[in-house]
Design a protein around this motif. Structure first.
Motif, PDB file in Angstrom:
ATOM      1  N   LEU A  66       0.582   1.808   0.576  1.00 50.09           N
ATOM      2  CA  LEU A  66       1.918   1.882   1.163  1.00 50.09           C
ATOM      3  C   LEU A  66       1.778   1.848   2.686  1.00 50.09           C
ATOM      4  N   HIS A  67       2.811   1.387   3.348  1.00 48.90           N
ATOM      5  CA  HIS A  67       2.770   1.206   4.793  1.00 48.90           C
ATOM      6  C   HIS A  67       3.987   1.868   5.433  1.00 48.90           C
ATOM      7  N   THR A  68       3.832   2.273   6.691  1.00 46.25           N
ATOM      8  CA  THR A  68       4.986   2.718   7.468  1.00 46.25           C
ATOM      9  C   THR A  68       5.090   1.906   8.753  1.00 46.25           C
ATOM     10  N   GLU A 112       3.618  -4.529  -1.842  1.00 47.54           N
ATOM     11  CA  GLU A 112       3.370  -3.211  -1.246  1.00 47.54           C
ATOM     12  C   GLU A 112       4.587  -2.717  -0.481  1.00 47.54           C
ATOM     13  N   LEU A 113       4.910  -1.460  -0.700  1.00 46.10           N
ATOM     14  CA  LEU A 113       6.086  -0.852  -0.085  1.00 46.10           C
ATOM     15  C   LEU A 113       5.868  -0.609   1.403  1.00 46.10           C
ATOM     16  N   VAL A 114       6.877  -0.945   2.198  1.00 47.70           N
ATOM     17  CA  VAL A 114       6.886  -0.634   3.624  1.00 47.70           C
ATOM     18  C   VAL A 114       8.040   0.337   3.877  1.00 47.70           C
ATOM     19  N   SER A 127      11.628   8.062   1.443  1.00 44.58           N
ATOM     20  CA  SER A 127      11.456   8.272   0.004  1.00 44.58           C
ATOM     21  C   SER A 127       9.992   8.419  -0.389  1.00 44.58           C
ATOM     22  N   LEU A 128       9.100   8.664   0.578  1.00 37.01           N
ATOM     23  CA  LEU A 128       7.677   8.648   0.283  1.00 37.01           C
ATOM     24  C   LEU A 128       7.285   9.645  -0.804  1.00 37.01           C
ATOM     25  N   ALA A 129       7.707  10.890  -0.689  1.00 39.79           N
ATOM     26  CA  ALA A 129       7.290  11.910  -1.648  1.00 39.79           C
ATOM     27  C   ALA A 129       7.725  11.550  -3.065  1.00 39.79           C
ATOM     28  N   SER A 130       8.975  11.139  -3.242  1.00 42.45           N
ATOM     29  CA  SER A 130       9.452  10.796  -4.584  1.00 42.45           C
ATOM     30  C   SER A 130       8.769   9.545  -5.112  1.00 42.45           C
ATOM     31  N   THR A 131       8.456   8.595  -4.227  1.00 44.56           N
ATOM     32  CA  THR A 131       7.745   7.384  -4.647  1.00 44.56           C
ATOM     33  C   THR A 131       6.351   7.723  -5.147  1.00 44.56           C
TER      34      THR A 131
END
Length: 208
Positions: A66-68, A112-114, A127-131
């Protein structure tokens, strides 16, 4: 003078064993930190190459990546006090812009999620924690910038959300050696495991 306490004797430095379901989180490896025209430009690109190798290991073993990145609405409207404290953020990331684009060494794959964030921690307001929970992830391998800022904040929030944070020493960087080393020392003492790139690649390559 009393001898220095061994690891753990002063109440710090316990161990966090990595779990069986890791994910790699690539934190803010954007052009803003590597373009000499940017006020946030770091003195070295070494962390990029290391991060690229960690990401490649994860992809090669079907580990989620995952990316930010950072982006603000017009005039930094959603940046609150943070963009007032660090004016360069609004200058560089107002409306997204070229400085918020990922570096090619770690460019997100199509699947991949950004996550777009406005503050230091990748968990805050996203939404990182729930993802991660939905994917049954128990461990986050952190690469990116900066060690004393977004990496540290994300590691602290990771442990508070119940994920084991592994910070890859060679794959994180800061504006100067002082805050970089101090943050790694403190993270290891209180919030995370600071590991080598070799150990990170070996962990991601384990049979699962």
């Amino acid at each position: 003078m009393s001898p220095a306490p061994a690891a753990g004797e002063d109440g710090f430095g316990g161990a966090l064993p990595p779990g069986a379901r890791p994910a790699v989180l690539v934190i803010d490896l954007m052009r803003a930190y590597f373009d000499p025209a940017s006020p946030l430009c770091l003195p070295s690109t070494d962390c990029l190459r290391s991060a690229g190798r960690v990401v490649a290991a994860a992809r090669g073993h079907r580990i989620p990546v995952l990316h930010t990145r950072v982006a603000y609405g017009p005039g930094g409207v959603d940046g609150g006090l943070f963009v007032r404290k660090v004016p360069a953020l609004r200058q560089l990331f107002d409306g997204g812009g070229a400085m918020g684009q990922p570096m090619p060494q770690v460019c997100p794959a199509d699947d991949e999620l950004v996550l777009v964030k406005q503050y230091a921690s990748a968990f805050f307001g996203t939404s990182l924690a729930s993802t991660l929970r939905a994917a049954h992830v128990d461990t986050v391998v952190l690469v990116g910038v900066s060690t004393s800022g977004c990496v540290r904040a994300t590691a602290v929030d990771a442990i508070q959300h119940g994920f084991v944070p592994l910070v890859v020493r060679e794959a994180v960087a800061d504006r100067a050696a002082g805050p970089h080393e101090a943050s790694l020392t403190d993270l290891q003492a209180k919030y995370a495991e600071v590991i080598s790139e070799a150990d990170a690649v070996a962990y991601l390559s384990e049979d699962r």
